[in-house]
Write a protein that holds these residues in place. Structure first.
Motif, PDB file in Angstrom:
ATOM      1  N   PRO A 214     -15.181  11.834  10.986  1.00  0.00           N
ATOM      2  CA  PRO A 214     -15.164  10.511  10.339  1.00  0.00           C
ATOM      3  C   PRO A 214     -14.103   9.610  10.943  1.00  0.00           C
ATOM      4  CG  PRO A 214     -14.008  12.097   8.978  1.00  0.00           C
ATOM      5  CD  PRO A 214     -14.582  12.877  10.134  1.00  0.00           C
ATOM      6  N   GLU A 215     -14.255   8.338  10.684  1.00  0.00           N
ATOM      7  CA  GLU A 215     -13.240   7.360  11.069  1.00  0.00           C
ATOM      8  C   GLU A 215     -12.145   7.369  10.012  1.00  0.00           C
ATOM      9  OE1 GLU A 215     -13.143   2.541  10.980  1.00  0.00           O
ATOM     10  OE2 GLU A 215     -14.792   3.464  12.096  1.00  0.00           O
ATOM     11  N   ILE A 216     -10.880   7.447  10.436  1.00  0.00           N
ATOM     12  CA  ILE A 216      -9.769   7.537   9.491  1.00  0.00           C
ATOM     13  C   ILE A 216      -9.080   6.183   9.386  1.00  0.00           C
ATOM     14  CG2 ILE A 216      -7.595   8.668   8.911  1.00  0.00           C
ATOM     15  CD1 ILE A 216      -8.506  11.094  10.417  1.00  0.00           C
ATOM     16  N   ASP A 217      -8.985   5.688   8.160  1.00  0.00           N
ATOM     17  CA  ASP A 217      -8.311   4.418   7.883  1.00  0.00           C
ATOM     18  C   ASP A 217      -7.009   4.733   7.160  1.00  0.00           C
ATOM     19  OD1 ASP A 217      -7.632   1.811   7.382  1.00  0.00           O
ATOM     20  OD2 ASP A 217      -8.894   1.629   5.604  1.00  0.00           O
ATOM     21  N   TYR A 218      -5.880   4.485   7.821  1.00  0.00           N
ATOM     22  CA  TYR A 218      -4.587   4.773   7.211  1.00  0.00           C
ATOM     23  C   TYR A 218      -4.121   3.565   6.394  1.00  0.00           C
ATOM     24  CZ  TYR A 218      -4.228   8.756  10.389  1.00  0.00           C
ATOM     25  OH  TYR A 218      -4.449   9.926  11.054  1.00  0.00           O
ATOM     26  N   SER A 219      -3.752   3.804   5.149  1.00  0.00           N
ATOM     27  CA  SER A 219      -3.231   2.746   4.293  1.00  0.00           C
ATOM     28  C   SER A 219      -2.463   3.380   3.141  1.00  0.00           C
ATOM     29  CB  SER A 219      -4.363   1.857   3.756  1.00  0.00           C
ATOM     30  OG  SER A 219      -5.294   2.631   3.005  1.00  0.00           O
ATOM     31  N   VAL A 220      -1.678   2.560   2.451  1.00  0.00           N
ATOM     32  CA  VAL A 220      -0.846   3.053   1.354  1.00  0.00           C
ATOM     33  C   VAL A 220      -1.121   2.225   0.106  1.00  0.00           C
ATOM     34  CG1 VAL A 220       1.524   3.406   0.548  1.00  0.00           C
ATOM     35  CG2 VAL A 220       0.946   3.827   2.935  1.00  0.00           C
ATOM     36  N   PRO A 221      -1.399   2.865  -1.053  1.00  0.00           N
ATOM     37  CA  PRO A 221      -1.633   2.111  -2.293  1.00  0.00           C
ATOM     38  C   PRO A 221      -0.343   1.526  -2.845  1.00  0.00           C
ATOM     39  CG  PRO A 221      -1.694   4.468  -2.730  1.00  0.00           C
ATOM     40  CD  PRO A 221      -1.568   4.319  -1.244  1.00  0.00           C
ATOM     41  N   ILE A 222      -0.422   0.293  -3.346  1.00  0.00           N
ATOM     42  CA  ILE A 222       0.720  -0.346  -3.998  1.00  0.00           C
ATOM     43  C   ILE A 222       0.234  -1.088  -5.237  1.00  0.00           C
ATOM     44  CG2 ILE A 222       1.961  -0.673  -1.825  1.00  0.00           C
ATOM     45  CD1 ILE A 222       1.279  -3.685  -2.048  1.00  0.00           C
ATOM     46  N   ASN A 223       1.143  -1.382  -6.150  1.00  0.00           N
ATOM     47  CA  ASN A 223       0.887  -2.257  -7.290  1.00  0.00           C
ATOM     48  C   ASN A 223       1.728  -3.504  -7.141  1.00  0.00           C
ATOM     49  OD1 ASN A 223      -0.822  -0.361  -8.326  1.00  0.00           O
ATOM     50  ND2 ASN A 223       0.384   0.093 -10.153  1.00  0.00           N
ATOM     51  N   ILE A 224       1.103  -4.660  -7.370  1.00  0.00           N
ATOM     52  CA  ILE A 224       1.815  -5.938  -7.366  1.00  0.00           C
ATOM     53  C   ILE A 224       1.771  -6.506  -8.781  1.00  0.00           C
ATOM     54  CG2 ILE A 224       1.912  -8.265  -6.402  1.00  0.00           C
ATOM     55  CD1 ILE A 224       0.417  -7.215  -3.952  1.00  0.00           C
ATOM     56  N   SER A 225       2.931  -6.872  -9.301  1.00  0.00           N
ATOM     57  CA  SER A 225       3.014  -7.364 -10.678  1.00  0.00           C
ATOM     58  C   SER A 225       3.645  -8.739 -10.721  1.00  0.00           C
ATOM     59  CB  SER A 225       3.840  -6.398 -11.549  1.00  0.00           C
ATOM     60  OG  SER A 225       3.274  -5.099 -11.549  1.00  0.00           O
ATOM     61  N   ASP A 226       3.182  -9.554 -11.678  1.00  0.00           N
ATOM     62  CA  ASP A 226       3.846 -10.811 -12.001  1.00  0.00           C
ATOM     63  C   ASP A 226       3.917 -10.936 -13.520  1.00  0.00           C
ATOM     64  OD1 ASP A 226       1.336 -11.570 -12.850  1.00  0.00           O
ATOM     65  OD2 ASP A 226       1.020 -13.088 -11.290  1.00  0.00           O
ATOM     66  N   HIS A 227       4.196 -12.121 -14.034  1.00  0.00           N
ATOM     67  CA  HIS A 227       4.382 -12.289 -15.472  1.00  0.00           C
ATOM     68  C   HIS A 227       3.085 -12.169 -16.260  1.00  0.00           C
ATOM     69  CE1 HIS A 227       3.174 -16.189 -13.891  1.00  0.00           C
ATOM     70  NE2 HIS A 227       2.835 -16.566 -15.108  1.00  0.00           N
TER      71      HIS A 227
ATOM     72  N   THR B 105      -0.698  -6.742 -13.621  1.00  0.00           N
ATOM     73  CA  THR B 105      -0.528  -5.918 -12.422  1.00  0.00           C
ATOM     74  C   THR B 105      -1.866  -5.724 -11.741  1.00  0.00           C
ATOM     75  OG1 THR B 105       1.359  -4.737 -13.384  1.00  0.00           O
ATOM     76  CG2 THR B 105       0.232  -3.673 -11.562  1.00  0.00           C
ATOM     77  N   VAL B 106      -1.871  -5.771 -10.437  1.00  0.00           N
ATOM     78  CA  VAL B 106      -3.084  -5.549  -9.668  1.00  0.00           C
ATOM     79  C   VAL B 106      -2.822  -4.462  -8.636  1.00  0.00           C
ATOM     80  CG1 VAL B 106      -2.539  -7.336  -7.965  1.00  0.00           C
ATOM     81  CG2 VAL B 106      -4.912  -6.679  -8.331  1.00  0.00           C
ATOM     82  N   GLN B 107      -3.820  -3.617  -8.418  1.00  0.00           N
ATOM     83  CA  GLN B 107      -3.712  -2.540  -7.441  1.00  0.00           C
ATOM     84  C   GLN B 107      -4.236  -3.015  -6.087  1.00  0.00           C
ATOM     85  OE1 GLN B 107      -5.899   0.743  -9.120  1.00  0.00           O
ATOM     86  NE2 GLN B 107      -4.249   1.287 -10.542  1.00  0.00           N
ATOM     87  N   CYS B 108      -3.503  -2.704  -5.052  1.00  0.00           N
ATOM     88  CA  CYS B 108      -3.875  -3.098  -3.693  1.00  0.00           C
ATOM     89  C   CYS B 108      -3.613  -1.928  -2.757  1.00  0.00           C
ATOM     90  CB  CYS B 108      -3.063  -4.305  -3.212  1.00  0.00           C
ATOM     91  SG  CYS B 108      -2.959  -5.681  -4.345  1.00  0.00           S
ATOM     92  N   ARG B 109      -3.982  -2.135  -1.506  1.00  0.00           N
ATOM     93  CA  ARG B 109      -3.625  -1.171  -0.467  1.00  0.00           C
ATOM     94  C   ARG B 109      -3.052  -1.935   0.714  1.00  0.00           C
ATOM     95  NH1 ARG B 109      -5.633   4.109  -1.417  1.00  0.00           N
ATOM     96  NH2 ARG B 109      -4.974   4.732   0.678  1.00  0.00           N
ATOM     97  N   LEU B 110      -1.959  -1.382   1.256  1.00  0.00           N
ATOM     98  CA  LEU B 110      -1.367  -1.943   2.467  1.00  0.00           C
ATOM     99  C   LEU B 110      -2.006  -1.277   3.671  1.00  0.00           C
ATOM    100  CD1 LEU B 110       2.486  -2.167   1.814  1.00  0.00           C
ATOM    101  CD2 LEU B 110       0.856  -4.037   1.905  1.00  0.00           C
ATOM    102  N   SER B 111      -2.574  -2.078   4.559  1.00  0.00           N
ATOM    103  CA  SER B 111      -3.151  -1.511   5.775  1.00  0.00           C
ATOM    104  C   SER B 111      -2.043  -0.965   6.666  1.00  0.00           C
ATOM    105  CB  SER B 111      -3.954  -2.576   6.525  1.00  0.00           C
ATOM    106  OG  SER B 111      -3.082  -3.560   7.057  1.00  0.00           O
ATOM    107  N   ALA B 112      -2.434  -0.155   7.613  1.00  0.00           N
ATOM    108  CA  ALA B 112      -1.453   0.455   8.514  1.00  0.00           C
ATOM    109  C   ALA B 112      -0.670  -0.609   9.275  1.00  0.00           C
ATOM    110  CB  ALA B 112      -2.162   1.403   9.484  1.00  0.00           C
TER     111      ALA B 112
END
Length: 521
Positions: free
Chosen positions: A423-436, A439-446
């Motif tokens: 398979p093709e491997i996509d490296y990324s890291v999950p993060i949460n971004i919060s404001d007032h 919170t929303v879940q995102c992923r940071l690409s490599a």
């Protein structure tokens, strides 16, 4: 004054409080020749008249091992201060600063100054690469006959090096009438003018150059943003990536480490400065699948060298008009970041209220950053190479999409045997971004992760969990400005995935001004 051969060999840095050093820092300041700020100047005070105070200046090529030298020359390379454990006093550290001084085209040597931690720190701030300095009472020492000295130091044509001591030597910025005879030496390469690889040569040789030190002649295309990095050993340093180019290659990465070199690079001009880079280390980067140049303790940079080839390259560089789109984390169809004007809060992203575009600016803080997870597998998402559908360990990472030719047709080879397609491997890291508002879940690409931290995902996976925890806390709860792209699943429209296109620290005033109108709605 005659010194014994072992006078420089080792000494304790714990002096009695009533003992005065041979060097003192005065209150005068002077500008270095690149205009990067002020630096402190060292002067000798209370120095015993019996010592050699520089009554005669010598040339490097005339020195002999075992003698005491007084030298004037230009600094062509300089390392950051560091420490080593003392051989004589177990458990104590000795501090040193290394640099290379040059007083003629063929005359340049490595110099090492030893002293207490505050002394070495102050000395490092007193001069920069390109400054002309005067060195008094340096001991001339023979290089090891086995060549081990040159494994980690600049290769010198002379068979010796200079050693300076806090108590017996001095180093001052030089501004004598003959200053102009030394400054031009920094523009003469330390290697023969034709002894270099073009970038095309490097690409053609590929991994055959892995681990080798070579010389390059190339122009500066882009100077990346300096970043503060914590190493695996817990030490703090700086990192900066430079993009080089020449007539044969439009872009080639050069990595700089250390405060001295990173700060020096800020004096270069994008699209104009030509560099002769002597003894830069070449490595194959598995993550990028390409060769990368890295400057180390053997490397010497000659900016705008006075050679025919360099002048031709400079003329070529002036004709180029590169457009840096900073496209890490973006598709070719995505708009430029400066054209993304909509500012949203997390609540709007969830409800789509007032959202008119799939692209937006989001101000918030990172509240979850799973760099230190024990399960580094979550850094990887595997996709089918054909249909790009996610695959899992349950299916042996094989595509299960019946409409995909990879799954329906390509699992058998011409002899009828089952084959397994990687398979093709996509490296990324999950993060949460919060404001007032939430919170929303995102992923940071490599690419974005590499831009932010200076580490690629494969390197991060090799760092112990405690090291990744320390790195994580450099970014958690920091106010940031994000450019995001909102991607909806057309089969299940209620599902939304957020892709971070860029991330940088936010100016507090800008952040408050931008989100205040949204708060008042």
């Amino acid at each position: 004054m005659a010194w014994s051969a072992n006078q420089f060999s080792d000494f304790t840095i714990n002096r009695p409080t009533n003992q005065t050093s041979g060097l003192h820092l005065n209150n005068k300041t002077s500008f270095n020749n690149r205009g990067l700020g002020t630096t402190n100047s060292f002067n000798r005070q209370n120095y015993h008249s019996a010592r050699n105070t520089g009554s005669g200046i010598q040339k490097l090529e005339e020195l002999t091992p075992g003698s005491i030298a007084n030298i004037i020359g230009v600094v062509i390379a300089k390392e950051s201060p560091r420490s080593v454990f003392s051989k004589k006093n177990a458990g104590t550290e000795r501090f040193l600063l290394g640099f290379v001084i040059r007083d003629s085209p063929a005359g340049f040597v490595n110099c090492t100054c030893w002293g207490s931690e505050p002394f070495i720190a102050d000395l490092a701030k007193s001069f920069c690469i390109g400054d002309v300095v005067k060195v008094d009472n340096a001991q001339v020492q023979m290089n090891p006959s086995d060549g081990s000295d040159e494994k980690f130091r600049v290769s010198s044509p002379l068979g010796f090096h200079l050693t300076l001591s806090e108590n017996h030597s001095s180093l001052t910025l030089y501004n004598g009438l003959d200053l102009g005879t030394y400054s031009p030496l920094q523009f003469i390469p330390i290697k023969p003018n034709s002894d270099y690889y073009t970038l095309e040569d490097v690409l053609a040789n590929g991994q055959a150059l892995n681990g080798e030190h070579i010389s390059l002649l190339a122009a500066v295309r882009k100077i990346g943003e300096p970043r503060d990095i914590t190493t695996k050993a817990g030490k703090h340093t700086k990192r900066c990536e430079i993009k080089l180019f020449d007539e044969s290659c439009p872009s080639f990465p050069l990595v700089l480490w250390g405060e001295e070199l990173v700060d020096y690079a800020q004096s270069w001009t994008q699209g104009e400065t030509v560099l002769f880079v002597a003894d830069v280390r070449m490595n194959y980067d598995d993550f990028r699948s390409c060769m990368v140049a890295t400057a180390d303790s053997k490397t010497v940079f000659t900016p705008n060298p006075d050679t025919v080839d360099a002048k031709c390259l400079y003329q070529f560089a002036l004709t180029q008009n590169f457009v840096e789109d900073d496209s890490a984390g973006r598709d070719q169809s995505d708009p430029p970041l400066e054209e993304i004007k909509d500012i949203l809060v997390v609540e709007q992203i969830a409800t789509r209220e007032g959202v008119t575009s799939d692209f937006a600016v989001l101000y918030g803080v990172i509240t979850k950053f799973d760099l230190d997870s024990d399960n580094t597998e979550h850094f990887c998402r595997r996709k089918c190479t054909k249909c790009k559908q996610m695959v899992s360990a349950d299916t042996g990472y094989q595509c299960s999409n019946p409409n995909c030719s990879q799954a329906a047709l390509s699992v058998f080879n011409t002899t009828g045997e089952i084959i397994h397609v990687q398979p093709e491997i996509d490296y990324s890291v999950p993060i949460n971004i919060s404001d007032h508002t939430g919170t929303v879940q995102c992923r940071l690409s490599a690419d974005i992760l590499h831009t932010i931290t200076g580490w690629n995902v494969k390197e991060l996976m090799q760092i112990p969990a405690e090291g990744r925890t320390e790195l994580k806390w450099q970014y958690l709860l920091e106010r940031c400005k994000f450019h995001i792209k909102m991607l909806r699943n057309y089969r299940t429209p209620e599902r939304l995935s957020i892709r971070v296109m860029s991330c940088c620290k936010a100016d507090s005033a800008e952040m408050l001004q931008s989100i205040s109108p949204i708060k008042g709605r």
